[in-house]
Design a protein around this motif. Structure first.
Motif, PDB file in Angstrom:
ATOM      1  N   GLN A 172       3.813  -4.571   2.719  1.00 36.45           N
ATOM      2  CA  GLN A 172       4.013  -3.570   1.420  1.00 36.45           C
ATOM      3  C   GLN A 172       5.559  -3.728   1.191  1.00 36.45           C
ATOM      4  OE1 GLN A 172       2.751   0.467   2.241  1.00 36.45           O
ATOM      5  NE2 GLN A 172       4.996   1.260   2.354  1.00 36.45           N
ATOM      6  N   ASP A 174       8.456  -1.543  -1.070  1.00 39.53           N
ATOM      7  CA  ASP A 174       8.875  -0.378  -1.840  1.00 39.53           C
ATOM      8  C   ASP A 174       9.542  -0.581  -3.129  1.00 39.53           C
ATOM      9  OD1 ASP A 174       7.849   1.062   0.544  1.00 39.53           O
ATOM     10  OD2 ASP A 174       9.786   1.623   1.210  1.00 39.53           O
ATOM     11  N   ALA A 180       5.188   2.202  -3.781  1.00 40.64           N
ATOM     12  CA  ALA A 180       5.028   1.161  -3.064  1.00 40.64           C
ATOM     13  C   ALA A 180       3.799   0.452  -3.556  1.00 40.64           C
ATOM     14  CB  ALA A 180       5.245   1.241  -1.605  1.00 40.64           C
ATOM     15  N   TYR A 182       1.307  -3.069  -1.953  1.00 34.63           N
ATOM     16  CA  TYR A 182       0.805  -3.895  -0.840  1.00 34.63           C
ATOM     17  C   TYR A 182      -0.418  -4.490  -1.258  1.00 34.63           C
ATOM     18  CZ  TYR A 182      -2.550  -0.025  -0.015  1.00 34.63           C
ATOM     19  OH  TYR A 182      -3.532   1.047  -0.072  1.00 34.63           O
TER      20      TYR A 182
END
Length: 213
Positions: A172, A174, A180, A182
């Protein structure tokens, strides 16, 4: 028990979806009692690939306990192109081994599933034990590697289900303080009793995003 019969393909799909949505609404109503004095962020999580998608809503389930991490409640809906649907509601507590910033965070909880398997043509349920581990990497763009697992043995699986296992892992990034993205992988499988087909609902890589508010 829980067997769906004498329905067209479309109706056979609608009935279990309605049942699973009802389960989520009931769990959400019950969980709201724990949220009245909670402080923290709500989170919307969405992931998908060509043949499956999942939506998860998370929120604090109460005040933070002592020096530990937060306790969150989550409600999810998963569905795939084969006609399988899974609704879930869970509680999860997480935190680091010491106060302050910790690169590693662990968690544990429980998760209730209501699942319709198109292949087995059955609506089943399971109560799973949950575990998680997060490895955080600080920097200009914070990153994390996250592993989660949910296991329901025979004793807490119902409606011809014998076991349920869901495992996920994700990398992931941010991108902003409140969002975020991922890349992840999910494996979701239900083992049925004799006379019913085992169902692997997902075993694939997916893309996802999170937004907190």
């Amino acid at each position: 028990m829980f067997r769906v019969t004498h329905c067209s393909g479309r109706k056979r799909f609608i009935y279990p979806v309605a049942t699973l949505v009802a389960l989520m609404l009931f769990a959400s109503s019950a969980g709201a009692q724990f949220q009245q004095q909670a402080e923290g962020q709500q989170m919307f999580d969405f992931n998908l690939h060509d043949n499956a998608a999942e939506v998860v809503l998370s929120s604090p389930a109460g005040e933070q306990l002592d020096a530990g991490g937060p306790v969150t409640q989550n409600f999810g809906l998963f569905f795939n192109s084969a006609g399988d649907v899974a609704a879930s509601a869970g509680l999860h507590a997480s935190g680091g081994p010491t106060e302050g910033f910790n690169p590693m965070e662990v968690g544990a909880g429980a998760k209730l599933y209501g699942v319709y398997s198109e292949e087995a043509d059955r609506l089943v349920a399971a109560l799973a034990i949950s575990g998680s581990m997060v490895f955080s990497i600080t920097g200009q763009v914070p990153q994390a590697f996250i592993v989660k697992g949910n296991v329901a043995p025979n004793i807490t699986s119902f409606g011809r289900a014998r076991r349920l296992f869901e495992g996920t892992m994700r990398y992931q990034l941010d991108v902003t303080p409140h969002s975020a993205v991922y890349l992840g992988y999910r494996y979701l499988r239900i083992q049925m009793g004799s006379g019913s087909s085992n169902t692997t609902m997902d075993s694939n890589i997916h893309l996802g995003m999170q937004v907190s508010f």
